[in-house]
Design a protein around this motif. Structure first.
Motif, mmCIF file in Angstrom:
data_model
loop_
_atom_site.group_PDB
_atom_site.id
_atom_site.type_symbol
_atom_site.label_atom_id
_atom_site.label_comp_id
_atom_site.label_asym_id
_atom_site.label_seq_id
_atom_site.Cartn_x
_atom_site.Cartn_y
_atom_site.Cartn_z
ATOM 1 N N GLN A 195 -5.368 -2.879 5.311
ATOM 2 C CA GLN A 195 -5.469 -1.517 5.842
ATOM 3 C C GLN A 195 -4.693 -0.502 5.012
ATOM 4 O O GLN A 195 -4.904 0.697 5.163
ATOM 5 C CB GLN A 195 -4.976 -1.498 7.295
ATOM 6 N N ASP A 196 -3.803 -0.977 4.148
ATOM 7 C CA ASP A 196 -3.008 -0.082 3.312
ATOM 8 C C ASP A 196 -2.906 -0.638 1.903
ATOM 9 O O ASP A 196 -2.865 -1.853 1.696
ATOM 10 C CB ASP A 196 -1.593 0.095 3.883
ATOM 11 N N HIS A 197 -2.848 0.249 0.937
ATOM 12 C CA HIS A 197 -2.589 -0.090 -0.473
ATOM 13 C C HIS A 197 -3.642 -1.020 -1.072
ATOM 14 O O HIS A 197 -3.343 -1.823 -1.950
ATOM 15 C CB HIS A 197 -1.208 -0.742 -0.623
ATOM 16 N N VAL A 198 -4.881 -0.931 -0.572
ATOM 17 C CA VAL A 198 -5.928 -1.785 -1.140
ATOM 18 C C VAL A 198 -7.085 -0.988 -1.724
ATOM 19 O O VAL A 198 -7.736 -1.447 -2.668
ATOM 20 C CB VAL A 198 -6.484 -2.787 -0.096
ATOM 21 N N LEU A 199 -7.382 0.197 -1.197
ATOM 22 C CA LEU A 199 -8.523 0.954 -1.691
ATOM 23 C C LEU A 199 -8.316 1.325 -3.155
ATOM 24 O O LEU A 199 -7.243 1.744 -3.562
ATOM 25 C CB LEU A 199 -8.737 2.208 -0.855
ATOM 26 N N GLY A 200 -9.378 1.152 -3.929
ATOM 27 C CA GLY A 200 -9.306 1.394 -5.364
ATOM 28 C C GLY A 200 -9.098 0.128 -6.167
ATOM 29 O O GLY A 200 -9.360 0.095 -7.361
ATOM 30 N N ARG A 201 -8.615 -0.932 -5.506
ATOM 31 C CA ARG A 201 -8.502 -2.213 -6.192
ATOM 32 C C ARG A 201 -9.897 -2.832 -6.335
ATOM 33 O O ARG A 201 -10.818 -2.440 -5.635
ATOM 34 C CB ARG A 201 -7.599 -3.171 -5.401
ATOM 35 N N PRO A 202 -10.042 -3.825 -7.211
ATOM 36 C CA PRO A 202 -11.345 -4.476 -7.364
ATOM 37 C C PRO A 202 -11.841 -5.051 -6.039
ATOM 38 O O PRO A 202 -11.063 -5.608 -5.251
ATOM 39 C CB PRO A 202 -11.060 -5.599 -8.373
ATOM 40 N N ASP A 203 -13.126 -4.904 -5.802
ATOM 41 C CA ASP A 203 -13.784 -5.481 -4.625
ATOM 42 C C ASP A 203 -13.303 -4.884 -3.312
ATOM 43 O O ASP A 203 -13.430 -5.502 -2.253
ATOM 44 C CB ASP A 203 -13.613 -7.009 -4.574
ATOM 45 N N THR A 204 -12.686 -3.726 -3.352
ATOM 46 C CA THR A 204 -12.270 -3.078 -2.107
ATOM 47 C C THR A 204 -12.723 -1.629 -2.163
ATOM 48 O O THR A 204 -12.137 -0.818 -2.847
ATOM 49 C CB THR A 204 -10.747 -3.129 -1.923
ATOM 50 N N GLY A 205 -13.755 -1.340 -1.473
ATOM 51 C CA GLY A 205 -14.279 0.022 -1.426
ATOM 52 C C GLY A 205 -14.950 0.253 -0.107
ATOM 53 O O GLY A 205 -14.357 0.063 0.953
ATOM 54 N N GLY A 206 -16.211 0.612 -0.181
ATOM 55 C CA GLY A 206 -16.954 0.935 1.027
ATOM 56 C C GLY A 206 -17.027 -0.208 2.017
ATOM 57 O O GLY A 206 -17.043 0.015 3.231
ATOM 58 N N GLN A 207 -17.041 -1.456 1.516
ATOM 59 C CA GLN A 207 -17.175 -2.586 2.440
ATOM 60 C C GLN A 207 -15.964 -2.710 3.355
ATOM 61 O O GLN A 207 -16.101 -2.972 4.549
ATOM 62 C CB GLN A 207 -17.378 -3.887 1.657
ATOM 63 N N VAL A 208 -14.763 -2.516 2.832
ATOM 64 C CA VAL A 208 -13.555 -2.594 3.660
ATOM 65 C C VAL A 208 -13.582 -1.509 4.727
ATOM 66 O O VAL A 208 -13.321 -1.766 5.909
ATOM 67 C CB VAL A 208 -12.292 -2.464 2.783
ATOM 68 N N VAL A 209 -13.907 -0.286 4.310
ATOM 69 C CA VAL A 209 -13.991 0.828 5.254
ATOM 70 C C VAL A 209 -15.041 0.544 6.319
ATOM 71 O O VAL A 209 -14.818 0.734 7.519
ATOM 72 C CB VAL A 209 -14.317 2.137 4.500
ATOM 73 N N VAL B 78 -12.115 -12.420 9.446
ATOM 74 C CA VAL B 78 -11.638 -13.529 8.625
ATOM 75 C C VAL B 78 -11.804 -13.187 7.142
ATOM 76 O O VAL B 78 -12.907 -12.884 6.674
ATOM 77 C CB VAL B 78 -12.410 -14.825 8.935
ATOM 78 N N THR B 79 -10.712 -13.229 6.429
ATOM 79 C CA THR B 79 -10.735 -12.970 5.004
ATOM 80 C C THR B 79 -9.832 -13.964 4.303
ATOM 81 O O THR B 79 -9.351 -14.924 4.906
ATOM 82 C CB THR B 79 -10.312 -11.508 4.713
ATOM 83 N N ARG B 80 -9.563 -13.707 3.033
ATOM 84 C CA ARG B 80 -8.794 -14.647 2.230
ATOM 85 C C ARG B 80 -7.318 -14.277 2.200
ATOM 86 O O ARG B 80 -6.969 -13.103 2.035
ATOM 87 C CB ARG B 80 -9.358 -14.631 0.805
ATOM 88 N N LEU B 81 -6.458 -15.257 2.370
ATOM 89 C CA LEU B 81 -5.022 -15.062 2.225
ATOM 90 C C LEU B 81 -4.656 -15.194 0.749
ATOM 91 O O LEU B 81 -5.046 -16.160 0.090
ATOM 92 C CB LEU B 81 -4.262 -16.081 3.067
ATOM 93 N N ILE B 82 -3.901 -14.214 0.220
ATOM 94 C CA ILE B 82 -3.525 -14.193 -1.193
ATOM 95 C C ILE B 82 -1.994 -14.188 -1.295
ATOM 96 O O ILE B 82 -1.351 -13.159 -1.057
ATOM 97 C CB ILE B 82 -4.099 -12.954 -1.906
ATOM 98 N N PRO B 83 -1.378 -15.317 -1.593
ATOM 99 C CA PRO B 83 0.093 -15.368 -1.661
ATOM 100 C C PRO B 83 0.686 -14.349 -2.636
ATOM 101 O O PRO B 83 1.701 -13.719 -2.342
ATOM 102 C CB PRO B 83 0.369 -16.807 -2.109
ATOM 103 N N GLU B 84 0.074 -14.208 -3.819
ATOM 104 C CA GLU B 84 0.553 -13.211 -4.777
ATOM 105 C C GLU B 84 -0.050 -11.861 -4.380
ATOM 106 O O GLU B 84 -1.023 -11.387 -4.961
ATOM 107 C CB GLU B 84 0.150 -13.621 -6.193
ATOM 108 N N ASN B 85 0.566 -11.224 -3.385
ATOM 109 C CA ASN B 85 -0.059 -10.121 -2.654
ATOM 110 C C ASN B 85 0.037 -8.763 -3.327
ATOM 111 O O ASN B 85 -0.630 -7.812 -2.912
ATOM 112 C CB ASN B 85 0.556 -10.019 -1.263
ATOM 113 N N GLU B 86 0.863 -8.608 -4.336
ATOM 114 C CA GLU B 86 0.982 -7.371 -5.117
ATOM 115 C C GLU B 86 1.200 -6.135 -4.232
ATOM 116 O O GLU B 86 0.561 -5.097 -4.406
ATOM 117 C CB GLU B 86 -0.255 -7.178 -5.999
ATOM 118 N N GLY B 87 2.113 -6.258 -3.283
ATOM 119 C CA GLY B 87 2.471 -5.103 -2.467
ATOM 120 C C GLY B 87 1.529 -4.819 -1.314
ATOM 121 O O GLY B 87 1.701 -3.824 -0.589
ATOM 122 N N THR B 88 0.542 -5.669 -1.103
ATOM 123 C CA THR B 88 -0.379 -5.508 0.027
ATOM 124 C C THR B 88 0.050 -6.451 1.156
ATOM 125 O O THR B 88 1.016 -7.206 1.024
ATOM 126 C CB THR B 88 -1.823 -5.848 -0.382
#
Length: 803
Positions: A289-303, A334-344
């Motif tokens: 919900q935060d700090h993800v828009l603009g990253r790869p594969d996160t655009g209209g689908q997340v919204v 349900v989505t993917r858990l990413i341990p190396e979260n890069e501030g997300t």
């Protein structure tokens, strides 16, 4: 196929001569495989040259229509081959000889083989190719009667089943009675008590007694006052929260047994509480919900998904309460858990969705073949080998979080749909698919040249996954009709899966049945709390408006490029991620080539980043460099502002600021599956210019509430914008009229509340349909899909891991 005829039998002698001359011209250029858009553009240019200087130009309008419906053209040494589409999913394959007045009609398989020859693919005898054909699995079921009704499957299926209740009452009344017995919420049976009511006759008797009992009570009384009586008759919770509502729904059910109609069935199925727990699947990307828009594969689908979940909860809360069910709905995304979260927050297992009561993001990690967690983000084109284990793990997590199985599963994009197609039969629940975008339509010739693109995109896996999930799905939701079946002249995204080949892998005929009632058009909306008209000043924050106005037009910083020489010129606005398909560089080139546009306007571009070191993938970096090159080439440094996007709410206010300045919004994508930014711009009151390829065709009524543009050539983008601005100079009210009609269009047609109602109603109806008749048919198609999954998909996935 021995189907020889003459070219003259299709057209006049003069038209046949014109066609031959056109083909001769085409053979002079190197490309030997043309798609519809290029065919139409080249034929228009050819006619202009042919008629140049003539006082009485030849009329080849019929030939123009013929070519407008020709989807592909193969130029061979002695022949030209045409794929001519008379209507959705109905094709003719013509081989026209270059010298003789002779024409053959080919089979679909023969045409696909010729495509591979033209593409210079390795020759494999047709007998040695894997042929995929789903048509036999749909030979006995109902079909939409005509192509123009494609996408209204829910409506058609409703009428079909009501007809069955009338024509075959003994079987179908039993189906309906048994269907009502199998439902429970939190292990408490609802609707009909199977221990008291054995069959249809007993149910009809119980209904009449219940109706007689309730008619003597106050209509406004809560139903719990009559609960003991109803329970004794075998009528459980779920028919209403008041006496009045319960009476209405019991009478509807009684009518379905006595005099069934489509209206009764739709209203009854829509009212009963068959859905309270929903799993939404979207494995790839940085879903948060935060700090993800603009990253790869996160655009209209997340919204889209977050807005969808909020709207679904609102609808389910209301519908469950009115049905007399006190249990709140629950939705797990349900989505993917990413341990190396890069501030997300992508490393958190559970995250509450803002603005909801019982909706959560549930994250499940990818695991490799040794069950080790994959710690880093992966592109959506690289996730395929991990999805089977992800689905298994997600099943266990969902059973834990729900305390049982969900009532329906909604897949998103190709990977989420594949996972949903695995989960649904394991859990025996309804599967709903939402494509968002089918990559096959976005990348030209991506099937034919899949081997050349495999290293970057793994289309062999994606297209196989699409075939599997499309055919296993109970319900397919599309945003527009054209997404399914195209337009009168162009292929739809789903339609592109009807017929294609992937050399050295397989050949597909009848890959998907567009006339199956599983296809339903349910358009999304916009978040009206964020996207609203620029004239609604009471909802706008003065300090936000002032800050963003400075940022868009005047402020300097390392996240802003360009300094406007004349900031008061009319702004042309665009906002998107820097992907090739979004074609922002095409808009910049169009602006750079139009001196007239530069004299009147500034170009305002908002993207994820303006700096090379902040680019998150190779494609974004490539497009970013191209932007700078074009700005330098055309000297646009003081005519363009290129700004990094800060947040979704700031983006929404940016539309309104552009509207304050009487600007326009341009969405120049080479292809757009739907077009949420188009809705956002229109909802804000902006005149919108959007690509004619894809979803915007059904959002915009060309010339009425926006304009459709062809983004494939610079002048085709710039000229419609310039023409509109010139009209506005002569008649200033043109701008307000178009923007006002855009607002009305969005309000009337694109609402999340309407979306939720249609989606849940479809899921309920298809639940009844599956229970009644589809069990054997679904087993057969599932087995066929399972063969594709285990023998083709998993083999390709293992090769990807090996690479």
């Amino acid at each position: 196929m021995d189907n020889k005829q003459t070219l003259s039998s299709l057209m006049t002698e003069e038209e046949a001569r014109c066609l031959r001359e056109f083909v001769y011209e085409l053979n002079l250029q190197p490309s030997k495989h043309l798609l519809r858009n290029e065919i139409v553009l080249r034929f228009t240019q050819f006619l202009d040259q042919r008629n140049s200087g003539k006082m009485d130009p030849d009329d080849f309008s019929k030939l123009e229509v013929f070519f407008s419906r020709t989807q592909e053209m193969l130029l061979l040494e002695e022949d030209v081959l045409l794929l001519h589409r008379s209507q959705a999913a109905q094709y003719h394959f013509y081989r026209i000889h270059n010298v003789e007045d002779r024409m053959d009609e080919l089979t679909p398989e023969e045409f696909l083989d010729y495509r591979e020859i033209v593409a210079d693919r390795a020759h494999i005898p047709p007998e040695k190719k894997l042929l995929i054909n789903f048509q036999p699995f749909y030979s006995t079921g109902p079909e939409i009667p005509e192509p123009k009704k494609i996408g209204s499957g829910h409506r058609y299926l409703n009428s079909y089943m009501a007809g069955k209740l009338r024509e075959e009452p003994e079987d179908w009344q039993a189906y309906l009675c048994e269907f009502l017995k199998i439902h429970s919420i939190n292990n408490d049976q609802i609707l009909v008590d199977g221990e008291i009511i054995e069959g249809p006759t007993a149910l009809v008797e119980a209904l009449q007694k219940a109706i007689d009992s309730l008619e003597s009570l106050d209509e406004k009384a809560p139903i719990h006052e009559a609960r003991a009586t109803l329970n004794g008759l075998g009528i459980r919770e779920g028919f209403g929260d008041t006496v009045e509502r319960t009476l209405t729904h019991l009478q509807l059910l009684s009518n379905l047994f006595e005099s069934p109609s489509a209206d009764y069935l739709e209203e009854f199925i829509g009212a009963i509480p068959l859905v309270s727990r929903v799993a939404v699947i979207s494995p790839h990307g940085w879903f948060g919900q935060d700090h993800v828009l603009g990253r790869p594969d996160t655009g209209g689908q997340v919204v889209y998904i977050l807005d969808q979940v909020k709207a679904l909860e609102t609808h389910l809360k209301k519908s469950l309460a009115s049905a007399g069910i006190s249990v709140p709905p629950k939705i797990m995304m349900v989505t993917r858990l990413i341990p190396e979260n890069e501030g997300t927050t992508s490393n958190q297992r559970l995250e509450k969705i803002n603005g909801t009561d019982h909706c959560w993001i549930l994250r499940v990690p990818f695991k490799d073949e040794n069950q080790n967690i994959v710690p880093h983000w992966l592109s959506r084109f690289q996730v395929w080998p991990f999805l089977e284990q992800f689905a298994l793990d997600a099943k266990n997590e969902l059973l834990t979080e729900f305390g049982g199985k969900p009532d329906m599963i909604i897949g998103n994009y190709s990977d989420g749909n594949l996972v949903a197609s695995l989960l649904a039969p394991w859990l025996q629940v309804i599967q709903c698919n939402i494509a968002h975008a089918l990559e096959k339509s976005k990348f030209l010739f991506s099937d034919l040249y899949w081997q050349d693109m495999e290293k970057d995109y793994n289309f062999s896996l994606q297209f196989t996954a699409d075939l599997i999930s499309m055919n296993k799905a109970d319900v397919i939701i599309s945003s527009t009709t054209q997404e399914i079946a195209g337009t009168e002249t162009s292929l739809g995204q789903y339609e592109s899966y009807c017929l294609f080949s992937m050399p050295e892998l397989y050949k597909v005929i009848n890959g998907v049945n567009l006339l199956h009632p599983k296809f339903n058009v349910v358009s999304p909306g916009v978040d009206e709390s964020i996207y609203f008209p620029y004239t609604d000043t009471s909802r706008r924050l003065k300090n936000q408006t002032e800050e963003l106005n400075e940022r868009l037009f005047f402020k300097k910083g390392d996240d802003i490029f360009g300094e406007l020489e004349h900031p008061d010129k009319t702004p042309i606005f665009t906002i998107a991620r820097l992907d090739k398909i979004k074609n922002l560089t095409g808009l910049v080139e169009s602006f750079g080539q139009s001196k007239d546009l530069q004299d009147r306007t500034n170009l305002i571009v908002v993207t994820h980043t303006v700096r090379e070191e902040r680019a998150t993938d190779e494609e974004e970096l490539c497009e970013l460099k191209k932007m700078y090159q074009l700005i330098e080439e055309y000297g646009l440094q003081n005519k363009i502002r290129w700004v990094e996007n800060s947040s979704r709410r700031d983006g929404a206010e940016s539309y309104r600021i552009i509207a304050d300045r009487r600007g326009v919004f341009v969405q120049p994508a080479l292809f757009e599956a739907f077009g949420l930014t188009v809705l956002e711009g229109m909802a804000s009151g902006l005149p919108v210019f959007a690509t004619q390829f894809g979803g915007p065709q059904e959002i915009i009524e060309d010339g009425e509430n926006g304009y459709l543009i062809n983004p494939t050539q610079p002048e085709l983008i710039s000229q419609p914008i310039l023409d509109f601005l010139l009209r506005c100079e002569k008649t200033p009210s043109c701008w307000e009229t178009l923007g006002g009609q855009a607002i009305i269009r969005v309000k009337e047609r694109f609402s999340w509340s309407l979306y939720s109602e249609k989606l849940i109603k479809a899921a309920k109806l298809y639940g009844f349909w599956n229970y009644a008749v589809l069990e054997d048919e679904k087993k057969e198609v599932d087995q066929y899909c399972n063969l594709l999954f285990h023998m083709v998909f998993k083999n390709r996935a293992r090769q990807l891991l090996g690479d």
